[in-house]
Design an enzyme around this catalytic site. Structure first.
Site, mmCIF file in Angstrom:
data_model
loop_
_atom_site.group_PDB
_atom_site.id
_atom_site.type_symbol
_atom_site.label_atom_id
_atom_site.label_comp_id
_atom_site.label_asym_id
_atom_site.label_seq_id
_atom_site.Cartn_x
_atom_site.Cartn_y
_atom_site.Cartn_z
ATOM 1 N N SER A 1 -57.978 86.948 103.715
ATOM 2 C CA SER A 1 -58.809 86.569 103.763
ATOM 3 C C SER A 1 -58.284 85.255 102.968
ATOM 4 O O SER A 1 -57.652 85.495 102.081
ATOM 5 C CB SER A 1 -59.681 86.346 104.281
ATOM 6 O OG SER A 1 -60.575 86.125 102.327
ATOM 7 N N ASP A 2 -57.702 83.946 103.268
ATOM 8 C CA ASP A 2 -57.724 82.634 102.816
ATOM 9 C C ASP A 2 -59.317 82.476 102.156
ATOM 10 O O ASP A 2 -60.183 83.198 102.456
ATOM 11 C CB ASP A 2 -57.156 81.820 103.478
ATOM 12 C CG ASP A 2 -56.798 80.829 102.826
ATOM 13 O OD1 ASP A 2 -56.272 80.346 101.844
ATOM 14 O OD2 ASP A 2 -55.844 79.777 103.227
ATOM 15 N N TRP A 3 -58.926 82.322 100.977
ATOM 16 C CA TRP A 3 -60.287 81.944 99.675
ATOM 17 C C TRP A 3 -61.236 81.255 100.849
ATOM 18 O O TRP A 3 -60.893 79.641 100.534
ATOM 19 C CB TRP A 3 -59.281 81.391 98.612
ATOM 20 C CG TRP A 3 -58.841 81.706 97.488
ATOM 21 C CD1 TRP A 3 -59.620 82.263 96.713
ATOM 22 C CD2 TRP A 3 -58.202 83.046 97.862
ATOM 23 N NE1 TRP A 3 -58.370 83.072 95.406
ATOM 24 C CE2 TRP A 3 -58.312 83.691 96.453
ATOM 25 C CE3 TRP A 3 -57.102 83.584 98.733
ATOM 26 C CZ2 TRP A 3 -57.211 84.739 96.037
ATOM 27 C CZ3 TRP A 3 -56.372 84.865 98.499
ATOM 28 C CH2 TRP A 3 -56.488 85.064 97.377
ATOM 29 N N GLY A 4 -61.904 81.806 101.104
ATOM 30 C CA GLY A 4 -62.955 80.936 101.820
ATOM 31 C C GLY A 4 -62.915 80.887 103.052
ATOM 32 O O GLY A 4 -63.694 80.171 104.765
ATOM 33 N N GLY A 5 -61.787 81.581 104.006
ATOM 34 C CA GLY A 5 -61.655 81.504 105.209
ATOM 35 C C GLY A 5 -62.265 82.603 106.268
ATOM 36 O O GLY A 5 -62.610 82.597 107.771
#
Ligand code: BGC
Length: 712
Positions: free
Chosen positions: A232-236
């Site tokens: 995932s993107d960071w916090g996605g």
């Protein structure tokens, strides 16, 4: 084989151990399973080099000089070289350095399409054209992965604005998605075999990309049969069930409450309660273990089988320099006042006193832009580059001329920790003129213009910086900041032969002075040796061969994302322009850019003798002669053209766009180096088949000759 081993290993793991492997246990690492010799997966940003070390659980730099690295030209600069070998070489430097710094996954390359010139992360991306992006990114990935490090191609998909990047919902006709925004990902994941891919922050068709069924299940795993790891993107990630049921393998984020991540304790509970079958977790873990085997991380022979990498090797700096040299684009080079030859290159032998005006002559760019920031081993500015090359017999002076804002991305320490709060990145405000600043700028301008009068040679070095080209931030227009237009105009009044050098990650408006400026040079952020390369080009020691990998619009209003589609909306953004992105729009509907896609001048000239299409193997063989007096490189571009090249009116109803085709599309390219007088042949493989239609060959999207018919 790998998969069987991975499955067997997965079967030996407890639920806790498996959960530990599928979410961030630190900011850039997962948990390992020591008892079975499974180490954590260690990741790092990003495209322009390996990012500095942070404390495992805090966005606090570890400090010390040991994590300084080779600062590579940004992906836009790489794209401007149109050189596959350099893309491989740059990828190889990144892979070697990532491995040497103990990383398993390097979060690069960024390959999103440059839909609008205003997107703050454009400098991390290659091009507005899917083919050019895919061709170069595939080579880059192959370069990275030869070092037993996984590339992580990002951000999948349609991540084209920073405004509300965590929440914005992209609405796009599916055919356009597949023709423009997905092909480079497809190439990177299939032909390029990128071992991992990062989901995007934004939503697509109402689903967050990192947990999207359509993107990750139907397309990625289904149609493309991708068996690598999805990070995932960071916090996605936003939902435990959706994430677990999607094809996402690893959830990463920016906060230190690791056990509370959606795919941590909450997922463990959901499995224990029977809401999510454990087999879903097993599939993810199996893919992660397969990746580890592919990287020779597990299997007992890690020490001997796995490459160790190297960082800060002298040859890495040479790659940075070679790439920077080929990335610089000579936009304009007219004859000087009272002179019978173009202004550039400068005549080194007659130089006595040179004045550089503009903050960018001195400013260093490595340490900015968001997660792509680099702690560079060193960075040569243009001023230093010129001084270095000219030595003691030429006086090289500098005056600032303009002042950038006082607040920069760097001032907000730990911006990334807070990056989820406003849906964007660090949210640094663009620097508007306020009265005090305006006064200071007027004084700086006056000083520079006065000084310029006393110099025979004046070089302006301005453009953008990472206060503008930055993650979490879109520009509001393409106007040069800090009152530079006025400064350039006033300098041109006193010095008509002024050389204008602009540095940036995305095009800027030049309308206020472009007709009067005689020599204009463009450089993307070109890495640690960018200043050396620029100086070499200005002095003619290097013949420029960079070509624009994107359209340089006169204003952002001429870009289809703005005049037809929507951009920087907060909730939903509709890509009404469909496939008409970049030059596809301008060429079809006759909208004149300042400088077109593929444009770039040279200090020599080239003539195309012939181009032959070989239908059997879908190649064009092109014969080119260097007709000038200097050695140089030509980028031969092949476009598939509509038989009828008539300029169309922009339809009033955007739905009508779906029935139209662009009049030109890049179908192949190659770069050929030729000595003066030399004739050479270049064989260019074409994208797909071109049995129908017409092909054009030339040196930019505008200057192509219809030389070959698809039937030949
Ligand atoms: C960016 C990614 C980056 C990640 C880790 C996010 O803010 O969007 O591109 O890799 O942070 O730093």
């Amino acid at each position: 084989m790998e998969n069987q081993h991975a499955k067997a290993l997965t079967a030996m793991l407890t639920l806790d151990e498996k959960i530990g492997m599928i979410h961030g246990a630190h900011l850039f690492a997962t948990k390992g399973v020591e008892r079975l010799g499974i180490s954590p997966l260690v990741m790092s940003d990003g495209p322009m080099g390996v990012r500095q070390e942070f404390e495992p659980d805090h966005w606090k730099a570890v400090g010390g000089p040991e994590d300084s690295v080779t600062y590579l030209p940004c992906n836009s600069a790489l794209a401007a070289t149109w050189n596959r070998d350099l893309a491989f070489a740059v990828g190889s430097v990144l892979g070697a350095e990532a491995r040497a710094r103990g990383k398993d996954i390097i979060l690069a390359p960024g390959i999103n399409i440059k839909r609008s010139p205003l997107c703050g992360r454009n400098f991390e991306y290659f091009s507005e054209d899917p083919y050019l992006t895919g061709e170069l990114a595939v080579c880059y990935i192959q370069g990275v992965q030869q070092w037993d490090v996984a590339a992580c191609v990002k951000h999948f998909a349609a991540n084209n604005q920073e405004t509300q990047r965590l929440w914005v919902d992209v609405e796009i006709d599916e055919a356009a998605l597949r023709e423009i925004y997905l092909p480079a990902f497809y190439e990177c994941l299939t032909r390029g075999k990128s071992l991992s891919v990062m989901g995007a922050y934004n939503k697509l068709y109402g689903e967050h990309c990192c947990q999207s069924q359509h993107l990750l299940h139907d397309i990625l795993r289904g149609e493309w049969s991708y068996d690598g790891v999805v990070v995932s993107d960071w916090g996605g990630v936003h939902d435990t069930k959706l994430a677990a049921e999607s094809e996402l393998d690893i959830e990463m984020s920016v906060t230190d409450n690791f056990d509370e991540y959606y795919m941590a304790e909450p997922l463990k509970k959901a499995v224990e309660q029977g809401i999510i079958p454990e087999s879903r977790i097993d599939e993810k873990v199996t893919r992660i273990l397969t990746l580890m085997m592919r990287l020779h991380m597990i299997g007992g022979k890690e020490q001997t089988a796995r490459k160790s990498g190297v960082y800060n090797a002298p040859k890495h700096r040479q790659t940075a320099l070679d790439t920077a040299r080929e990335s610089i684009v000579l936009l304009k080079n007219d004859k000087g006042k009272n002179k019978d030859k173009p202004i550039l290159p400068l005549d080194e032998k007659s130089l006595k006193k040179v004045l550089l005006v503009g903050e960018n002559a001195q400013r260093l760019h490595a340490d900015g832009g968001g997660s792509a920031e680099i702690k560079a081993l060193y960075e040569i500015s243009t001023l230093m580059g010129l001084k270095m090359l000219l030595g003691g017999n030429v006086k090289v002076d500098f005056v600032k001329g303009y002042q950038s804002g006082t607040k920069s991305a760097k001032d907000s320490v730990n911006w990334q920790e807070k990056s989820l709060e406003d849906g964007g990145g660090h949210g640094s405000k663009q620097q508007d003129e306020n009265q005090q600043l305006a006064k200071e700028r007027a004084a700086l301008r006056k000083e520079a213009v006065e000084m310029a009068k006393a110099y025979e040679t004046v070089i302006y070095v301005g453009g953008l910086n990472h206060d503008y080209d930055s993650e979490g931030l879109d520009r509001s227009d393409m106007v040069l900041p800090y009152g530079q237009d006025l400064l350039i105009q006033e300098l041109l009044e006193v010095k008509p032969d002024l050389v204008v050098v602009l540095i940036g990650g995305s095009p800027v408006e030049m309308g206020a002075w472009i007709d009067r400026a005689r020599a204009v040079v463009w450089s993307y952020y070109a890495g640690m040796e960018g200043g050396t390369a620029l100086a070499e080009v200005l002095l003619g020691r290097v013949n420029p061969s960079g070509r624009l990998p994107e359209t340089f619009y006169k204003s952002h209003k001429d870009c289809s994302a703005h005049c037809i589609g929507e951009f920087a909306e907060e909730k939903k953004v509709c890509y009404k322009e469909g496939i008409f992105v970049g030059y596809r729009f301008n060429e079809t509907f006759g909208v004149e850019p300042a400088f077109c896609f593929g444009h770039g001048l040279s200090y020599t000239s080239f003539e195309y003798e012939s181009a032959v299409y070989e239908a059997a193997d879908s190649f064009v063989t092109c014969t080119v002669t260097n007709t000038g007096e200097r050695a140089g490189a030509e980028t031969v571009q092949v476009y598939r053209m509509a038989a009828d090249q008539e300029i169309l009116p922009i339809p009033e109803e955007t739905a009508a766009l779906q029935k139209l085709r662009p009049v030109k599309e890049l179908a192949g390219f190659g770069k050929i180096f030729l000595n003066p007088g030399e004739t050479g042949q270049i064989k260019i493989a074409l994208k797909g088949r071109t049995d129908t239609g017409v092909l054009g060959v030339g040196s930019s999207v505008k200057s192509i000759r219809r030389m070959i018919s698809g039937q030949n």
